[in-house]
Design a protein around this motif. Sequence first.
Motif, PDB file in Angstrom:
ATOM      1  N   UNK A 195      10.273  -2.167   4.836  1.00 35.69           N
ATOM      2  CA  UNK A 195      10.086  -1.437   3.599  1.00 35.69           C
ATOM      3  C   UNK A 195       9.572  -2.262   2.441  1.00 35.69           C
ATOM      4  N   UNK A 196       8.864  -1.608   1.534  1.00 36.66           N
ATOM      5  CA  UNK A 196       8.451  -0.214   1.580  1.00 36.66           C
ATOM      6  C   UNK A 196       7.311   0.000   2.583  1.00 36.66           C
ATOM      7  N   UNK A 197       7.304   1.169   3.202  1.00 38.33           N
ATOM      8  CA  UNK A 197       6.362   1.459   4.279  1.00 38.33           C
ATOM      9  C   UNK A 197       5.507   2.673   3.936  1.00 38.33           C
ATOM     10  N   UNK A 198       4.231   2.554   4.303  1.00 31.40           N
ATOM     11  CA  UNK A 198       3.276   3.655   4.210  1.00 31.40           C
ATOM     12  C   UNK A 198       2.572   3.727   5.559  1.00 31.40           C
ATOM     13  N   UNK A 199       2.409   4.934   6.078  1.00 32.50           N
ATOM     14  CA  UNK A 199       1.692   5.134   7.332  1.00 32.50           C
ATOM     15  C   UNK A 199       0.414   5.897   7.008  1.00 32.50           C
ATOM     16  N   UNK A 200      -0.704   5.413   7.513  1.00 30.76           N
ATOM     17  CA  UNK A 200      -1.975   6.116   7.360  1.00 30.76           C
ATOM     18  C   UNK A 200      -2.451   6.436   8.777  1.00 30.76           C
ATOM     19  N   UNK A 201      -2.516   7.720   9.081  1.00 29.93           N
ATOM     20  CA  UNK A 201      -2.802   8.113  10.460  1.00 29.93           C
ATOM     21  C   UNK A 201      -1.634   7.672  11.324  1.00 29.93           C
ATOM     22  N   UNK A 202      -1.897   6.767  12.231  1.00 29.66           N
ATOM     23  CA  UNK A 202      -0.856   6.224  13.101  1.00 29.66           C
ATOM     24  C   UNK A 202      -0.584   4.752  12.818  1.00 29.66           C
ATOM     25  N   UNK A 203      -1.141   4.217  11.746  1.00 32.19           N
ATOM     26  CA  UNK A 203      -1.017   2.787  11.446  1.00 32.19           C
ATOM     27  C   UNK A 203       0.033   2.568  10.363  1.00 32.19           C
TER      28      UNK A 203
END
Length: 157
Positions: free
Chosen positions: A131-139
Amino acid sequence: MVTDNSEADVKKINHILAGYKGESNLLIQVLLEIQKELRWLPKEGLIRISQELNVPLRQVYHAVTFYKAFSLVPKGKYTVTVCVGTACHVRGSPRILDRVEQTLGINSGDTTPDFKFSLETVNCLGCCAMGPVMVVGDVYHGKLSLDQVRRILDSYD
């Protein structure tokens, strides 16, 4: 731009449905396949599903509105998901979310006008140590700083 009854969408829906003729027990699978292909479930598609699988339209709508995975509005090519759970929150995810919203010019729950990105939040992605985490698509993009957000988003075509 995505439209409710585009000829290309209808062709894609018909192609998918051709493999499921009359198999009403596979409603969810059909919905998932069409959702994956179109990034949403247009009204015309739901009507065609109802007809081809011989499932009442109200049952199709019930399934679509029950599961969060389905969308009745067009979604972007990439879904951007920002974790706002406790571990990410204490590590700055509210500021990350603000930066993503500013960068994309949309709020959580919205899609950019060019249908490139849709933004959503979740309470946990199961990778709290990143964290902190962001997912874009599957990445997954973890241990984010504010400066990384624009660079990451700009890297998607």
